[in-house]
Design a protein around this motif. Structure first.
Motif, PDB file in Angstrom:
ATOM      1  N   SER A  22      -4.405   0.149  27.982  1.00  0.00           N
ATOM      2  CA  SER A  22      -3.639   1.158  27.987  1.00  0.00           C
ATOM      3  C   SER A  22      -2.392   0.839  27.282  1.00  0.00           C
ATOM      4  O   SER A  22      -1.736   1.837  26.590  1.00  0.00           O
ATOM      5  N   CYS A  23      -1.795  -0.133  27.182  1.00  0.00           N
ATOM      6  CA  CYS A  23      -0.665  -0.723  26.693  1.00  0.00           C
ATOM      7  C   CYS A  23      -0.653  -0.559  25.099  1.00  0.00           C
ATOM      8  O   CYS A  23       0.194  -0.591  24.317  1.00  0.00           O
ATOM      9  N   GLN A  24      -1.989  -0.571  24.457  1.00  0.00           N
ATOM     10  CA  GLN A  24      -2.063  -0.508  23.178  1.00  0.00           C
ATOM     11  C   GLN A  24      -1.823   0.966  22.547  1.00  0.00           C
ATOM     12  O   GLN A  24      -1.930   1.026  21.034  1.00  0.00           O
ATOM     13  N   VAL A  25      -1.947   2.282  23.492  1.00  0.00           N
ATOM     14  CA  VAL A  25      -1.773   3.316  22.855  1.00  0.00           C
ATOM     15  C   VAL A  25      -0.263   3.622  22.807  1.00  0.00           C
ATOM     16  O   VAL A  25       0.211   3.702  23.748  1.00  0.00           O
ATOM     17  N   VAL A  26       0.317   4.051  21.512  1.00  0.00           N
ATOM     18  CA  VAL A  26       1.742   4.333  21.290  1.00  0.00           C
ATOM     19  C   VAL A  26       1.754   5.758  20.936  1.00  0.00           C
ATOM     20  O   VAL A  26       0.789   6.286  20.450  1.00  0.00           O
ATOM     21  N   ASP A  52      -7.994   4.859  31.243  1.00  0.00           N
ATOM     22  CA  ASP A  52      -7.680   6.114  31.831  1.00  0.00           C
ATOM     23  C   ASP A  52      -8.428   7.358  31.129  1.00  0.00           C
ATOM     24  O   ASP A  52      -8.525   8.395  32.005  1.00  0.00           O
ATOM     25  N   CYS A  53      -8.718   7.408  30.063  1.00  0.00           N
ATOM     26  CA  CYS A  53      -9.526   8.688  29.494  1.00  0.00           C
ATOM     27  C   CYS A  53     -10.004   8.082  28.097  1.00  0.00           C
ATOM     28  O   CYS A  53     -10.080   7.173  27.375  1.00  0.00           O
ATOM     29  N   ILE A  54     -11.014   9.328  27.707  1.00  0.00           N
ATOM     30  CA  ILE A  54     -11.778   9.067  26.324  1.00  0.00           C
ATOM     31  C   ILE A  54     -10.873  10.042  25.468  1.00  0.00           C
ATOM     32  O   ILE A  54     -10.697  11.183  25.811  1.00  0.00           O
ATOM     33  N   THR A  55     -10.174   9.745  24.582  1.00  0.00           N
ATOM     34  CA  THR A  55      -9.397  10.517  23.652  1.00  0.00           C
ATOM     35  C   THR A  55     -10.311  10.937  22.430  1.00  0.00           C
ATOM     36  O   THR A  55     -10.781  10.285  21.679  1.00  0.00           O
ATOM     37  N   GLY A  89      -8.031  16.087  21.043  1.00  0.00           N
ATOM     38  CA  GLY A  89      -7.251  15.933  22.150  1.00  0.00           C
ATOM     39  C   GLY A  89      -7.760  15.150  23.233  1.00  0.00           C
ATOM     40  O   GLY A  89      -9.189  14.882  23.155  1.00  0.00           O
ATOM     41  N   LYS A  90      -7.197  14.959  24.377  1.00  0.00           N
ATOM     42  CA  LYS A  90      -7.982  14.262  25.809  1.00  0.00           C
ATOM     43  C   LYS A  90      -9.083  14.981  26.218  1.00  0.00           C
ATOM     44  O   LYS A  90      -8.973  16.317  26.469  1.00  0.00           O
ATOM     45  N   ILE A  91     -10.154  14.112  26.623  1.00  0.00           N
ATOM     46  CA  ILE A  91     -11.040  14.876  27.286  1.00  0.00           C
ATOM     47  C   ILE A  91     -11.401  13.801  28.660  1.00  0.00           C
ATOM     48  O   ILE A  91     -11.067  12.794  29.036  1.00  0.00           O
TER      49      ILE A  91
END
Length: 198
Positions: free
Chosen positions: A165-169, A188-191, A196-198
């Protein structure tokens, strides 16, 4: 302008590597487990028969269970093999994790004496590591260009990044030769980077 982007990449890479390397073993194990579940339950995994995965370093999203599952599901698995320090990377089939040996860079890799090289055009799914990602699919790697050169040949593959999670900026600086991911998978999710997020 190009020099400015390169400097921004270097600065972000340094910062994000420090963050990634500071993660506890519990966090890395927990997030890796959920990411694994997200991938094996996805349509792009189910619909792919030839998959390229990376052998994870200790501070990356762990891929051992994922590679075992690919093999156990009867799919074909290939792993990156760096031919030399000039930046040439190929993909080689493995049938079992015991086929991996300690390579030139001190990490597990296909045995150079038993390489079965894969045609990149036949790879359907590539699971990629990285230092940082944004939701538009931009990827910041280690700066050596191994993947960018390889991906230019893997024209049919879905590109799926695995990230803590910390790697997504909010924004990753990119250049024309940088490849955009199709999906980013976190705990948390597949983007879907195109939608966009799914």
């Amino acid at each position: 302008m190009e020099d400015e982007i390169i400097q921004c990449k270097k600065s972000l890479r340094k910062k994000m590597l420090e963050i990634r390397r500071s993660l506890s073993e519990d966090i890395k194990a927990s997030e890796s487990k959920t990411i694994y579940q997200n991938i094996i339950n996805s349509d792009y995994y189910r619909n792919s028969n030839l998959i390229m995965a990376y052998v994870s370093l200790k501070d990356e999203v762990q891929t051992l269970s994922l590679m075992k599952t690919v093999i156990n599901d009867g799919k074909k698995l290939c792993i990156p093999f760096v031919c030399d320090r000039s930046g040439i990377m190929i993909a080689a089939y493995i049938e079992d994790l015991s086929d991996l040996v300690i390579g030139e860079f001190g990490i597990l890799a296909p045995d150079s004496n038993k390489l079965r090289i894969v045609d990149p055009k036949k790879i359907e799914l590539i699971l990629l590591p990285g230092v940082a990602f944004d939701y538009a699919g931009h990827r910041l790697g280690m700066g050596l260009g191994f993947y960018d050169r390889f991906l230019s040949k893997a024209i049919s593959a879905k590109l799926v990044a695995l990230a803590f999670s910390c790697q997504v900026v909010s924004d990753v600086p990119s250049e024309a030769h940088d490849y955009v991911m199709d999906y980013i998978v976190t705990k948390d999710c597949i983007t879907d980077c195109r939608a966009g997020k799914i």
